[in-house]
Design a protein around this motif. Structure first.
Motif, PDB file in Angstrom:
ATOM      1  N   ILE A  73       0.877  -1.379   0.006  1.00 30.09           N
ATOM      2  CA  ILE A  73       0.231  -0.248  -0.138  1.00 30.09           C
ATOM      3  C   ILE A  73       0.951   0.946   0.007  1.00 30.09           C
ATOM      4  N   PHE A  74       2.208   1.177   0.805  1.00 29.19           N
ATOM      5  CA  PHE A  74       2.934   2.744   1.085  1.00 29.19           C
ATOM      6  C   PHE A  74       3.623   2.698  -0.640  1.00 29.19           C
ATOM      7  N   ASP A  75       4.115   1.377  -0.940  1.00 27.41           N
ATOM      8  CA  ASP A  75       4.317   1.338  -2.190  1.00 27.41           C
ATOM      9  C   ASP A  75       3.872   2.454  -3.005  1.00 27.41           C
ATOM     10  N   GLU A  76       2.030   2.164  -3.370  1.00 29.95           N
ATOM     11  CA  GLU A  76       1.551   2.038  -4.617  1.00 29.95           C
ATOM     12  C   GLU A  76       1.060   3.635  -4.252  1.00 29.95           C
ATOM     13  N   PHE A  77       1.066   4.521  -2.785  1.00 31.83           N
ATOM     14  CA  PHE A  77       0.329   6.246  -2.288  1.00 31.83           C
ATOM     15  C   PHE A  77       2.170   6.014  -3.092  1.00 31.83           C
ATOM     16  N   LEU A  78       3.127   6.002  -2.784  1.00 30.67           N
ATOM     17  CA  LEU A  78       4.658   6.561  -3.091  1.00 30.67           C
ATOM     18  C   LEU A  78       4.010   6.672  -5.003  1.00 30.67           C
ATOM     19  N   VAL A  79       3.903   5.785  -5.507  1.00 24.24           N
ATOM     20  CA  VAL A  79       3.516   5.511  -7.055  1.00 24.24           C
ATOM     21  C   VAL A  79       2.462   6.938  -6.734  1.00 24.24           C
ATOM     22  N   GLN A  80       1.107   6.944  -6.489  1.00 23.45           N
ATOM     23  CA  GLN A  80       0.518   7.971  -7.313  1.00 23.45           C
ATOM     24  C   GLN A  80       1.274   9.480  -6.471  1.00 23.45           C
ATOM     25  N   VAL A  81       1.769   9.459  -5.525  1.00 29.45           N
ATOM     26  CA  VAL A  81       2.314  11.128  -5.076  1.00 29.45           C
ATOM     27  C   VAL A  81       3.365  11.235  -6.037  1.00 29.45           C
ATOM     28  N   ALA A  82       4.479  11.029  -6.384  1.00 30.52           N
ATOM     29  CA  ALA A  82       5.326  10.824  -7.388  1.00 30.52           C
ATOM     30  C   ALA A  82       4.638  11.734  -8.955  1.00 30.52           C
ATOM     31  N   ALA A  83       3.443  10.860  -9.166  1.00 32.24           N
ATOM     32  CA  ALA A  83       2.809  10.906 -10.756  1.00 32.24           C
ATOM     33  C   ALA A  83       2.065  12.740 -10.586  1.00 32.24           C
ATOM     34  N   ASN A  84       1.566  13.211  -8.735  1.00 32.92           N
ATOM     35  CA  ASN A  84       0.487  13.893  -8.536  1.00 32.92           C
ATOM     36  C   ASN A  84       1.775  15.308  -8.228  1.00 32.92           C
ATOM     37  N   LYS A  85       3.147  14.957  -8.130  1.00 35.15           N
ATOM     38  CA  LYS A  85       3.838  16.473  -7.667  1.00 35.15           C
ATOM     39  C   LYS A  85       3.223  17.459  -6.804  1.00 35.15           C
ATOM     40  N   PRO A  86       3.343  17.315  -5.256  1.00 43.94           N
ATOM     41  CA  PRO A  86       2.690  18.756  -4.819  1.00 43.94           C
ATOM     42  C   PRO A  86       4.419  19.009  -4.240  1.00 43.94           C
TER      43      PRO A  86
END
Ligand SMILES: [Ca+2]
Ligand SMILES: [Ca+2]
Ligand SMILES: [Ca+2]
Ligand SMILES: [Fe+2]
Length: 552
Positions: A73-86
């Motif tokens: 779950i943690f790894d999937e989360f980081l993939v999502q955040v990397a795509a959103n680039k806050p």
């Protein structure tokens, strides 16, 4: 030709006016905020223990946390955040399930790699769970996660893990260590607020524990809040801090606290590794703070440990959300099971078998009856509905198996946010009448002396002295024991208590727009939210009173 030139000139003028207007507004600040990841290296290395063909969900742990799946779950989360680039990734604690060195190492490694590959700075806060295992002295903690926020710090509290960081052009983020929070912490924040004011910075704060109770009795239910003995919400408003981001209670909730001097919005994030596996995206614009909620809807199941029963693995692969919900409910059944156990309660309360003989004996008599009532069948032979009839209580017909299942449903909805089970709903009527019947049943053979002993003990144990005077509680008890009194207890005590938990107040917990510093009143959406909330509230109470008089 003249016409064309004047059109072009007008266009240029308009554009320049627009540019001036745009440049006067500052660039929005985009944050991704996540809490309670509960990453657990030892669990996620597996193999899974307890999941069998007979009980595929037997690997559940307290709170229904998905620890076996936490790494995926943690790894999937980081993939999502990397795509959103806050602009920043902010973590509000319980990042690791315990301070186990493998979890801490895996966590820090992932976050540093994330910073390096995305260029998005990470700012992290300590939770209470990182203190489990061997604990961290403030200096040890700072050294362990130095690159995850302290490297950007503007000020660091030498006595706690608190620090401040400037983010964007206008804001200063206060990361407040809410473990062991006392007056020293208040003093440190006080000085930092003055400094922020001098520097012309607007403050956004984070604490792992919420500052104020989001529903009745949250402050006594468990160790939920930063410090329930300090009037911190008033303090926050005095400091002029309008936004606090927090976690700990594993519920998606946004609530407001108002006093004569202002307003404080507290935004609680759900735990990333419990249902519904959510995190927040937050945008600070000149006027509004736009909050949205994102979810983990899939994971790479090839990364999971071995040892799952087929049924559990099937659900994990086909419907992650349904799996998480199932585990969350199983976790709740497990946790409540501990509490509805007389020996457990006696041990937890450190009751003395000799000194507190009356209380111990009474608990041993009452608790098994409570257990029977809430875990037993709701309808049919030997059910709670049949028990209820003996006390003139009619539990509405439904497909729910037990009172525990009704409670779990309401609890799941509460944690997922924007919950709406009004007093007249089947679930609340069932829960309230079921609880009324449970109380009547459990207290049926309890003497007045035993009842007062339990009550006095509970009021002392939960520090309720200032909230519930013993004589009123004793009177309520005698009312429960008289069949005609139970409707009053259900209508005036049980339903309002459940209602506060089961019906959300504005602002919305999931997607909302709050008024930022400098704008007064509420955001555009909250005004609408407040209106609908107000109307629904009135309807709820009218129905509740109507029902009460109808049954009398
Ligand atoms: Ca860094
Ligand atoms: Ca809520
Ligand atoms: Ca709310
Ligand atoms: Fe947590």
């Amino acid at each position: 030709m003249k016409k064309i030139i004047s059109v072009i000139l007008a266009a240029i003028m308009m554009l320049s006016v627009m540019t001036i207007a745009v440049s006067a507004a500052s660039k929005p600040l985009n944050l991704t905020i996540v809490t309670d990841i509960h990453y657990s290296a030892p669990y996620s290395q597996g193999p899974v223990v307890g999941s069998t063909d007979e009980n595929p969900w037997g690997h559940v742990i307290s709170n229904g946390k998905l620890v076996w799946e936490s790494e995926a779950i943690f790894d999937e989360f980081l993939v999502q955040v990397a795509a959103n680039k806050p602009d920043y990734l902010v973590l509000t604690g319980d990042n690791c399930d315990t301070g186990h060195p493998d979890s801490m190492a895996g966590f820090v490694e992932r976050m540093e790699a994330f910073e390096a590959s995305t260029g998005v700075p990470v700012i992290t806060l300590i939770g209470n769970h990182e203190l489990y295992f061997e604990g961290f002295e403030p200096d040890e903690w700072k050294a362990a996660v130095w690159n995850l926020g302290y490297d950007l710090a503007n000020a660091i509290d030498p006595d706690s893990c608190s620090f401040t960081v400037d983010i964007g052009d206008d804001y200063r983020l206060f990361m407040i260590d809410s473990n062991r929070f006392d007056n020293d912490d208040v003093e440190w924040i006080d000085a930092q607020v003055q400094k922020a004011n001098e520097d012309g910075k607007k403050i956004i704060s984070c604490t792992h524990h919420p500052i104020f109770a989001h529903y009745l009795i949250q402050d006594i239910a468990h160790a939920s809040l930063v410090n329930k003995d300090l009037p911190l919400a008033d303090k926050w408003i005095e400091w002029g801090i309008r936004f606090n981001f927090t976690g700990h209670t594993h519920e998606l909730d946004i609530a407001e606290f108002k006093n004569d001097n202002g307003i404080l919005y507290e935004i609680v994030g759900g735990a990333l590794t419990t249902y519904p596996m959510a995190y927040r995206t937050v945008q600070f614009t000149d006027k509004y703070v736009n909050i949205d909620t994102k979810y983990i809807d899939k994971i790479d199941t090839t990364k999971l440990p071995t040892g799952y029963a087929d049924e559990a693995l099937y659900l994990l692969n086909s419907n992650l959300k349904a799996y998480a919900k199932k585990m969350f409910i199983e976790g709740m059944v497990l946790d409540v099971g501990y509490y509805v156990n007389a020996n457990y309660l006696i041990a937890q309360a450190k009751l003395d078998e000799e000194k507190d003989a009356v209380v111990c004996a009474a608990l041993r008599k009452v608790i098994p009856l409570v257990r029977e009532a809430i875990y037993g069948p709701l309808h049919g032979e030997g059910s709670l509905s049949e028990i209820a009839k003996e006390f003139n209580i009619t539990i509405p017909e439904s497909n729910y198996k037990s009172l525990m299942h009704v409670a779990a449903n309401v609890y799941v909805a509460h944690c997922a946010g924007d919950e709406f089970y009004p007093p007249y709903s089947l679930e609340i009527q069932t829960a309230a009448k079921g609880l009324g019947a449970t109380l009547s049943y459990a207290l049926k053979d309890v003497s007045a002396e035993e009842y007062t002993a339990i009550l006095t003990w509970a009021i002392e144990k939960f520090n309720l002295g200032d909230k519930i005077p013993v004589d009123i509680a004793t009177y309520a008890g005698s009312a429960i024991k008289r069949a005609e009194g139970i409707e009053i207890v259900i209508g005036y005590a049980i339903i309002p208590l459940i209602d506060d938990f089961a019906c959300d107040r504005a602002p919305s917990d999931i997607k909302t727009s709050l008024a930022n510093y400098g704008s007064s009143g509420t955001g555009i959406m909250t005004l609408w939210e407040k209106f609908t909330n107000f109307i629904l509230k009135i309807l709820s109470y009218l129905t509740m009173f109507f029902n009460m008089f109808k049954t009398r």
